[in-house]
Motif scaffolding. Structure first.
Motif, PDB file in Angstrom:
ATOM      1  N   UNK A   1       1.285  -1.231  -0.292  1.00  0.00           N
ATOM      2  CA  UNK A   1      -0.444   0.428   0.144  1.00  0.00           C
ATOM      3  C   UNK A   1       0.665   1.894  -0.242  1.00  0.00           C
ATOM      4  N   UNK A   2       2.104   1.095   0.685  1.00  0.00           N
ATOM      5  CA  UNK A   2       2.804   2.383   1.034  1.00  0.00           C
ATOM      6  C   UNK A   2       3.351   2.392  -0.866  1.00  0.00           C
ATOM      7  N   UNK A   3       3.895   1.326  -1.011  1.00  0.00           N
ATOM      8  CA  UNK A   3       5.261   1.840  -1.778  1.00  0.00           C
ATOM      9  C   UNK A   3       5.011   2.550  -3.401  1.00  0.00           C
TER      10      UNK A   3
ATOM     11  N   UNK B   1       3.697  -9.938 -10.051  1.00  0.00           N
ATOM     12  CA  UNK B   1       3.789  -8.644  -9.965  1.00  0.00           C
ATOM     13  C   UNK B   1       2.097  -8.410 -11.780  1.00  0.00           C
ATOM     14  N   UNK B   2       1.398  -9.215 -11.889  1.00  0.00           N
ATOM     15  CA  UNK B   2       0.057  -8.010 -12.712  1.00  0.00           C
ATOM     16  C   UNK B   2      -0.838  -8.127 -11.521  1.00  0.00           C
ATOM     17  N   UNK B   3      -1.138  -8.626 -10.613  1.00  0.00           N
ATOM     18  CA  UNK B   3      -1.688  -8.339  -9.358  1.00  0.00           C
ATOM     19  C   UNK B   3      -0.949  -6.785  -9.062  1.00  0.00           C
ATOM     20  N   UNK B   4       0.350  -7.042  -8.231  1.00  0.00           N
ATOM     21  CA  UNK B   4       0.221  -5.461  -7.603  1.00  0.00           C
ATOM     22  C   UNK B   4       0.470  -4.771  -9.477  1.00  0.00           C
ATOM     23  N   UNK B   5       0.270  -4.653 -10.912  1.00  0.00           N
ATOM     24  CA  UNK B   5       0.163  -3.914 -11.579  1.00  0.00           C
ATOM     25  C   UNK B   5      -1.584  -3.336 -11.474  1.00  0.00           C
TER      26      UNK B   5
ATOM     27  N   UNK C   1       0.236  -0.500  -8.902  1.00  0.00           N
ATOM     28  CA  UNK C   1       1.423  -0.053  -8.835  1.00  0.00           C
ATOM     29  C   UNK C   1       2.543  -0.092  -9.821  1.00  0.00           C
ATOM     30  N   UNK C   2       4.003   0.559 -10.129  1.00  0.00           N
ATOM     31  CA  UNK C   2       4.952   0.249 -11.104  1.00  0.00           C
ATOM     32  C   UNK C   2       5.464  -0.930 -11.092  1.00  0.00           C
TER      33      UNK C   2
ATOM     34  N   UNK D   1      10.652  -2.302  -3.468  1.00  0.00           N
ATOM     35  CA  UNK D   1      10.124  -2.979  -1.651  1.00  0.00           C
ATOM     36  C   UNK D   1      10.555  -3.395  -2.864  1.00  0.00           C
ATOM     37  N   UNK D   2      11.361  -4.559  -3.139  1.00  0.00           N
ATOM     38  CA  UNK D   2      12.132  -5.772  -3.659  1.00  0.00           C
ATOM     39  C   UNK D   2      11.713  -7.057  -3.656  1.00  0.00           C
ATOM     40  N   UNK D   3      10.544  -7.526  -4.305  1.00  0.00           N
ATOM     41  CA  UNK D   3      10.339  -9.072  -3.880  1.00  0.00           C
ATOM     42  C   UNK D   3      11.230 -10.395  -4.195  1.00  0.00           C
ATOM     43  N   UNK D   4      11.603 -10.987  -3.367  1.00  0.00           N
ATOM     44  CA  UNK D   4      12.409 -12.455  -3.879  1.00  0.00           C
ATOM     45  C   UNK D   4      11.612 -13.118  -3.179  1.00  0.00           C
TER      46      UNK D   4
END
Length: 317
Positions: A10-12, A35-39, A43-44, A77-80
């Motif tokens: 939410x913050x990023x 990736x698709x969910x955040x878009x 989100x970028x 934020x980086x997700x691994x």
């Protein structure tokens, strides 16, 4: 834990989503699901992997947009995902953003994230992505549903492996109800669109099949010469280790794949009794109870001896 992750989402504004090199179905499909969910949430997002997307996964939405280079400090934020240890995805990812989130279901893992959401009981990393995104319904688009479904299908061996738990079936049912998923099309993409060179490579590898005198373990070997002869790549070897495992009475299957003049990637699969994750861990690798791997140095005879010494103890051969 999911609420902490959602707060960071939410913050990023700008996110990087990465998974381990030599990616399998869960790694790529989970990457694309998040990736698709955040878009979908506005989100970028940049999706990253060190290696190309396997041919069998290029039907997934967004697979053509995965990049292979990233800049330092470019992300909030980086997700691994699905990595076990950071070096499998790339230690440079620590410098790509100001906050690192590790999402995984490997039992042997490095707590490298600022948040480590690791549940070894989860059916797949894709299942963990579902737990997060279902709390933001707008993120569960048909494209996301397709990716999560593919992640679970691939990592459970089409719901055949021991990680095909009740949650796996519940998630799959929920995703099919969302729409955008034709189970036959997904299965066709994963299993019914093989490159001819893969089958020619399989034929050469099957000729190396050996079964122990006790009948409890079986091996196959892939040499660099075989790969060159067929024009194959590492992605074409996915699933080969399941052939020796399918032999009646075999408890552990091993695939020795040459990666250099004196180096081999060793893949392990078991039918449940033997914890090959622990076996791989002893050899400097890792994985799950029934599926694991390690990278070993030496000629083929030396590598086989390193594995057999431990395997004989485990199996009692």
């Amino acid at each position: 834990m999911t609420e902490q992750i959602l707060t960071k989402i939410d913050q990023g504004r700008r996110f990087l989503v990465a998974s381990h090199s030599g990616p399998d179905g869960d790694a790529i499909a989970s990457t694309l699901a998040l990736t698709n969910g955040l878009r979908a949430l506005g989100k970028e997002v940049v999706a990253y992997n060190q290696d190309p997307v396997p041919d069998s996964l290029q039907f997934l939405p967004g697979s053509n947009l995965i990049v292979h280079q990233v800049d330092d400090g470019a992300f909030d934020v980086v997700f691994v995902l699905d990595a076990g240890e950071l070096h499998r995805a790339g230690t440079h990812l620590r410098d790509a953003g100001s906050f690192l989130i590790n999402i995984d279901h490997h039992p042997y893992f490095e707590a490298f994230g600022d948040i480590n959401y690791v549940d070894e009981e989860a059916c797949a990393t894709g299942g963990l992505i579902y737990r997060i995104l279902k709390k933001r319904p707008a993120a569960l688009t048909p494209d996301v549903a397709l990716c999560i479904y593919t992640a679970i299908l691939a990592d459970t061996g089409s719901f055949r492996y021991s990680n095909a738990n009740p949650e796996a079936f519940r998630i799959a049912a929920d995703l099919v109800e969302i729409g955008g998923i034709n189970p036959w099309d997904v299965a066709g993409g994963l299993y019914e669109s093989q490159d001819e060179k893969r089958l020619r490579l399989l034929a050469l590898s099957l000729a190396t099949l050996t079964v122990s005198s006790c009948g409890k373990f079986a091996t196959m070997t892939l040499t660099s010469e075989m790969m060159s002869q067929t024009g194959s790549e590492a992605q074409h070897t996915d699933g080969f280790v399941n052939y020796p495992r399918s032999i009646r009475g075999v408890e552990v299957a091993i695939l020795f794949r040459q990666t250099g003049p004196r180096s081999y990637k060793v893949g392990f699969r078991s039918k449940g009794k033997i914890n090959v994750g622990e076996l791989a861990h002893q050899l400097g690798g890792g994985g799950h109870h029934n599926a694991a791997g390690a990278n070993l140095e030496g000629d083929l005879d030396q590598v086989r001896a390193m594995v057999f010494d431990r395997l004989n103890i485990e199996v009692g051969a």
